[in-house]
Scaffold this motif. Structure first.
Motif, PDB file in Angstrom:
ATOM      1  N   HIS A  70       7.394   5.236 -14.017  1.00 43.23           N
ATOM      2  CA  HIS A  70       5.947   4.577 -13.075  1.00 43.23           C
ATOM      3  C   HIS A  70       5.555   4.653 -15.010  1.00 43.23           C
ATOM      4  O   HIS A  70       4.095   5.256 -14.094  1.00 43.23           O
ATOM      5  CB  HIS A  70       5.599   5.826 -12.600  1.00 43.23           C
ATOM      6  CG  HIS A  70       6.634   5.225 -11.192  1.00 43.23           C
ATOM      7  ND1 HIS A  70       6.248   4.571 -10.584  1.00 43.23           N
ATOM      8  CD2 HIS A  70       7.317   6.319 -10.794  1.00 43.23           C
ATOM      9  CE1 HIS A  70       7.378   4.394  -9.300  1.00 43.23           C
ATOM     10  NE2 HIS A  70       7.451   5.673  -9.741  1.00 43.23           N
ATOM     11  N   SER A 118       4.162  -0.789  -9.274  1.00 39.31           N
ATOM     12  CA  SER A 118       5.121  -0.199  -8.203  1.00 39.31           C
ATOM     13  C   SER A 118       6.488  -1.638  -7.791  1.00 39.31           C
ATOM     14  O   SER A 118       5.470  -2.142  -8.126  1.00 39.31           O
ATOM     15  CB  SER A 118       4.823   0.747  -6.998  1.00 39.31           C
ATOM     16  OG  SER A 118       3.785  -0.592  -6.412  1.00 39.31           O
ATOM     17  N   TYR A 159       1.430   7.238   2.241  1.00 34.77           N
ATOM     18  CA  TYR A 159       0.419   8.054   2.671  1.00 34.77           C
ATOM     19  C   TYR A 159      -0.548   7.074   3.410  1.00 34.77           C
ATOM     20  O   TYR A 159      -1.014   7.996   4.291  1.00 34.77           O
ATOM     21  CB  TYR A 159       0.000   8.735   2.149  1.00 34.77           C
ATOM     22  CG  TYR A 159       1.602   9.417   1.921  1.00 34.77           C
ATOM     23  CD1 TYR A 159       2.502  10.248   1.808  1.00 34.77           C
ATOM     24  CD2 TYR A 159       1.569   8.397  -0.045  1.00 34.77           C
ATOM     25  CE1 TYR A 159       3.125  10.391   1.576  1.00 34.77           C
ATOM     26  CE2 TYR A 159       2.993   9.463  -0.156  1.00 34.77           C
ATOM     27  CZ  TYR A 159       4.411  10.505   0.163  1.00 34.77           C
ATOM     28  OH  TYR A 159       5.130  10.778  -0.513  1.00 34.77           O
ATOM     29  N   GLU A 160      -1.160   6.922   3.005  1.00 31.10           N
ATOM     30  CA  GLU A 160      -2.756   5.841   3.631  1.00 31.10           C
ATOM     31  C   GLU A 160      -2.487   5.794   5.322  1.00 31.10           C
ATOM     32  O   GLU A 160      -1.195   5.069   6.223  1.00 31.10           O
ATOM     33  CB  GLU A 160      -2.691   4.709   3.024  1.00 31.10           C
ATOM     34  CG  GLU A 160      -3.126   5.031   1.923  1.00 31.10           C
ATOM     35  CD  GLU A 160      -3.195   3.514   1.037  1.00 31.10           C
ATOM     36  OE1 GLU A 160      -3.534   2.160   1.914  1.00 31.10           O
ATOM     37  OE2 GLU A 160      -3.210   3.180   0.498  1.00 31.10           O
ATOM     38  N   ALA A 220       5.975   5.020  -2.055  1.00 32.30           N
ATOM     39  CA  ALA A 220       5.097   6.105  -2.163  1.00 32.30           C
ATOM     40  C   ALA A 220       4.223   6.749  -3.115  1.00 32.30           C
ATOM     41  O   ALA A 220       3.461   7.640  -3.624  1.00 32.30           O
ATOM     42  CB  ALA A 220       6.339   7.314  -2.018  1.00 32.30           C
ATOM     43  N   THR A 221       4.999   5.433  -4.142  1.00 32.89           N
ATOM     44  CA  THR A 221       4.353   5.586  -5.152  1.00 32.89           C
ATOM     45  C   THR A 221       2.681   5.805  -5.972  1.00 32.89           C
ATOM     46  O   THR A 221       2.343   5.084  -4.914  1.00 32.89           O
ATOM     47  CB  THR A 221       4.506   4.174  -5.823  1.00 32.89           C
ATOM     48  OG1 THR A 221       5.954   3.874  -5.958  1.00 32.89           O
ATOM     49  CG2 THR A 221       4.090   4.526  -8.063  1.00 32.89           C
ATOM     50  N   LYS A 222       2.479   6.294  -6.329  1.00 32.35           N
ATOM     51  CA  LYS A 222       0.893   6.731  -6.350  1.00 32.35           C
ATOM     52  C   LYS A 222      -0.475   5.779  -7.157  1.00 32.35           C
ATOM     53  O   LYS A 222      -1.013   4.966  -6.959  1.00 32.35           O
ATOM     54  CB  LYS A 222       0.425   8.271  -7.462  1.00 32.35           C
ATOM     55  CG  LYS A 222       0.561   9.361  -6.519  1.00 32.35           C
ATOM     56  CD  LYS A 222       0.029  10.171  -7.371  1.00 32.35           C
ATOM     57  CE  LYS A 222       0.475  11.900  -7.343  1.00 32.35           C
ATOM     58  NZ  LYS A 222       0.730  12.858  -8.067  1.00 32.35           N
ATOM     59  N   ASP A 223       0.550   4.603  -7.915  1.00 31.15           N
ATOM     60  CA  ASP A 223       0.290   4.044  -9.079  1.00 31.15           C
ATOM     61  C   ASP A 223       0.430   2.872  -7.763  1.00 31.15           C
ATOM     62  O   ASP A 223       1.756   2.098  -9.160  1.00 31.15           O
ATOM     63  CB  ASP A 223       0.602   3.448 -10.308  1.00 31.15           C
ATOM     64  CG  ASP A 223      -0.491   2.375 -10.887  1.00 31.15           C
ATOM     65  OD1 ASP A 223      -0.789   1.575 -10.427  1.00 31.15           O
ATOM     66  OD2 ASP A 223      -0.397   2.240 -12.439  1.00 31.15           O
ATOM     67  N   VAL A 224       0.451   1.831  -7.231  1.00 31.41           N
ATOM     68  CA  VAL A 224       1.287   0.947  -6.427  1.00 31.41           C
ATOM     69  C   VAL A 224       1.099  -0.809  -6.935  1.00 31.41           C
ATOM     70  O   VAL A 224       2.305  -1.543  -6.374  1.00 31.41           O
ATOM     71  CB  VAL A 224       1.045   0.761  -4.679  1.00 31.41           C
ATOM     72  CG1 VAL A 224       0.587   1.847  -3.654  1.00 31.41           C
ATOM     73  CG2 VAL A 224      -1.586   0.689  -4.776  1.00 31.41           C
ATOM     74  N   ARG A 230       0.899  -0.984   0.413  1.00 35.74           N
ATOM     75  CA  ARG A 230      -0.253  -0.294  -0.254  1.00 35.74           C
ATOM     76  C   ARG A 230       0.786   1.269   0.440  1.00 35.74           C
ATOM     77  O   ARG A 230       2.216   0.804   0.514  1.00 35.74           O
ATOM     78  CB  ARG A 230      -0.700   0.128   1.218  1.00 35.74           C
ATOM     79  CG  ARG A 230      -0.536  -0.307   2.538  1.00 35.74           C
ATOM     80  CD  ARG A 230      -1.017  -0.318   3.519  1.00 35.74           C
ATOM     81  NE  ARG A 230      -2.341   1.216   3.580  1.00 35.74           N
ATOM     82  CZ  ARG A 230      -3.127   1.086   4.873  1.00 35.74           C
ATOM     83  NH1 ARG A 230      -3.127  -0.056   5.776  1.00 35.74           N
ATOM     84  NH2 ARG A 230      -3.850   1.922   4.639  1.00 35.74           N
ATOM     85  N   ARG A 231       0.231   2.028  -0.576  1.00 38.34           N
ATOM     86  CA  ARG A 231       0.664   3.851  -0.159  1.00 38.34           C
ATOM     87  C   ARG A 231       1.186   4.355   1.301  1.00 38.34           C
ATOM     88  O   ARG A 231       0.461   3.801   2.605  1.00 38.34           O
ATOM     89  CB  ARG A 231      -0.337   4.483  -0.419  1.00 38.34           C
ATOM     90  CG  ARG A 231      -0.104   4.601  -2.422  1.00 38.34           C
ATOM     91  CD  ARG A 231      -0.782   5.812  -2.613  1.00 38.34           C
ATOM     92  NE  ARG A 231       0.211   7.093  -3.081  1.00 38.34           N
ATOM     93  CZ  ARG A 231       0.018   8.090  -2.955  1.00 38.34           C
ATOM     94  NH1 ARG A 231      -0.897   8.666  -2.623  1.00 38.34           N
ATOM     95  NH2 ARG A 231       1.157   8.907  -3.084  1.00 38.34           N
TER      96      ARG A 231
END
Length: 119
Positions: free
Chosen positions: A58, A107, A11-12, A100-104, A8-9
């Protein structure tokens, strides 16, 4: 073991059900304070090389080739020890790989989760 490995990210919001939380990015995520990251480890040496990361950029269209190159990198001397450590963590605990990748789903965390599930 596959159900014990998630990604997961970073940031979650965290959950106690995540098990060991390991950041698998080579670069520290923007906007995240180290004292508030709630990580068990930052395993930067398991991340893709800087050259591979820059080449990939990415771009989902490059993901299959990125995956192939990254899996190859995990066997090299620069990645081997960190990859083995990650395998050991996965064998003994529930593991959440963080990026940190937006598109997990496109990744290194997704590639690592799949790779670890195969062991």
């Amino acid at each position: 073991m596959a159900e014990q490995i998630t990604y997961r990210r970073v940031y979650e919001e965290t959950s106690p059900k995540e098990g060991k939380r390991v950041l698998v990015d080579r670069v520290w995520p923007r906007g995240v304070r180290k004292d508030e990251a709630n990580l068990d480890e930052w395993l930067r040496d398991v991340a893709p090389s800087t050259d591979l990361r820059r080449w990939y950029g990415h771009e989902p269209s490059r993901f299959a080739e990125f995956r192939r190159r990254y899996l190859s990198e995990l066997k090299d001397a620069g990645h081997r020890q960190a990859a083995e450590h990650l395998r050991d963590l996965a064998a003994h605990d529930k593991l959440t790989l963080l990026t940190a990748t937006k598109d997990v789903d496109h990744s290194e965390a997704a590639v690592l989760a799949e790779w670890l599930a195969e062991i």
